[in-house]
Design an enzyme around this catalytic site. Structure first.
Site, PDB file in Angstrom:
ATOM      1  N   ASN A  13       0.839  -1.198   0.000  1.00 25.87           N
ATOM      2  CA  ASN A  13       0.000   0.000   0.000  1.00 25.87           C
ATOM      3  C   ASN A  13       0.876   1.250   0.000  1.00 25.87           C
ATOM      4  O   ASN A  13       2.050   1.208   0.326  1.00 25.87           O
ATOM      5  CB  ASN A  13      -0.931  -0.001   1.219  1.00 25.87           C
ATOM      6  CG  ASN A  13      -1.980  -1.080   1.119  1.00 25.87           C
ATOM      7  OD1 ASN A  13      -2.502  -1.353   0.043  1.00 25.87           O
ATOM      8  ND2 ASN A  13      -2.287  -1.722   2.225  1.00 25.87           N
ATOM      9  N   CYS A  14       0.248   2.355  -0.352  1.00 27.02           N
ATOM     10  CA  CYS A  14       0.889   3.667  -0.394  1.00 27.02           C
ATOM     11  C   CYS A  14       1.626   3.916   0.924  1.00 27.02           C
ATOM     12  O   CYS A  14       1.070   3.599   1.974  1.00 27.02           O
ATOM     13  CB  CYS A  14      -0.178   4.724  -0.638  1.00 27.02           C
ATOM     14  SG  CYS A  14       0.464   6.387  -0.715  1.00 27.02           S
ATOM     15  N   PRO A  15       2.820   4.421   0.891  1.00 24.61           N
ATOM     16  CA  PRO A  15       3.579   4.943  -0.251  1.00 24.61           C
ATOM     17  C   PRO A  15       4.592   3.954  -0.831  1.00 24.61           C
ATOM     18  O   PRO A  15       5.424   4.335  -1.629  1.00 24.61           O
ATOM     19  CB  PRO A  15       4.319   6.127   0.371  1.00 24.61           C
ATOM     20  CG  PRO A  15       4.676   5.628   1.747  1.00 24.61           C
ATOM     21  CD  PRO A  15       3.476   4.769   2.160  1.00 24.61           C
ATOM     22  N   ASP A  40      -2.686  -1.471  -5.369  1.00 26.98           N
ATOM     23  CA  ASP A  40      -3.204  -0.350  -4.590  1.00 26.98           C
ATOM     24  C   ASP A  40      -3.963   0.617  -5.513  1.00 26.98           C
ATOM     25  O   ASP A  40      -3.347   1.243  -6.365  1.00 26.98           O
ATOM     26  CB  ASP A  40      -2.046   0.375  -3.904  1.00 26.98           C
ATOM     27  CG  ASP A  40      -2.493   1.565  -3.075  1.00 26.98           C
ATOM     28  OD1 ASP A  40      -3.707   1.719  -2.852  1.00 26.98           O
ATOM     29  OD2 ASP A  40      -1.622   2.347  -2.650  1.00 26.98           O
ATOM     30  N   ASP A  46      -1.400   8.481  -7.363  1.00 28.96           N
ATOM     31  CA  ASP A  46      -0.051   8.694  -6.837  1.00 28.96           C
ATOM     32  C   ASP A  46       0.984   8.770  -7.960  1.00 28.96           C
ATOM     33  O   ASP A  46       1.861   9.626  -7.937  1.00 28.96           O
ATOM     34  CB  ASP A  46       0.339   7.581  -5.864  1.00 28.96           C
ATOM     35  CG  ASP A  46      -0.481   7.595  -4.589  1.00 28.96           C
ATOM     36  OD1 ASP A  46      -1.137   8.621  -4.313  1.00 28.96           O
ATOM     37  OD2 ASP A  46      -0.467   6.579  -3.874  1.00 28.96           O
TER      38      ASP A  46
END
Length: 75
Positions: A13-15, A40, A46
């Site tokens: 998942n981010c980041p 994600d 992003d």
């Protein structure tokens, strides 16, 4: 699409997908293409923002099921 290097960020998942891509791009030559695989959904936005901030070219983004494929060209 042909690419020079691939980053498998599925399940992260981010980041983390962005961080993995940033590290890979730093190791590449100008003009080379990086392929990133991620699951994600937030990574779509992003990577668009990342491309604008860094000057790397976002070549293509595709979605197949719940997997996203991103192609970026190193500036």
């Amino acid at each position: 699409m042909e690419f020079d290097k691939e980053v498998d960020a599925r399940g992260l998942n981010c980041p983390l997908p962005i961080l993995r891509a940033k590290k890979a791009l730093a190791e590449m030559q100008s003009g080379q293409v990086l392929h990133i695989l991620t699951t994600d959904p937030g990574s779509v936005r992003d990577f668009q923002a990342f491309a604008k901030q860094t000057g790397n070219e976002l070549l293509q983004q595709t979605e197949a099921g719940n997997e996203y494929s991103v192609y970026m060209k190193r500036r």
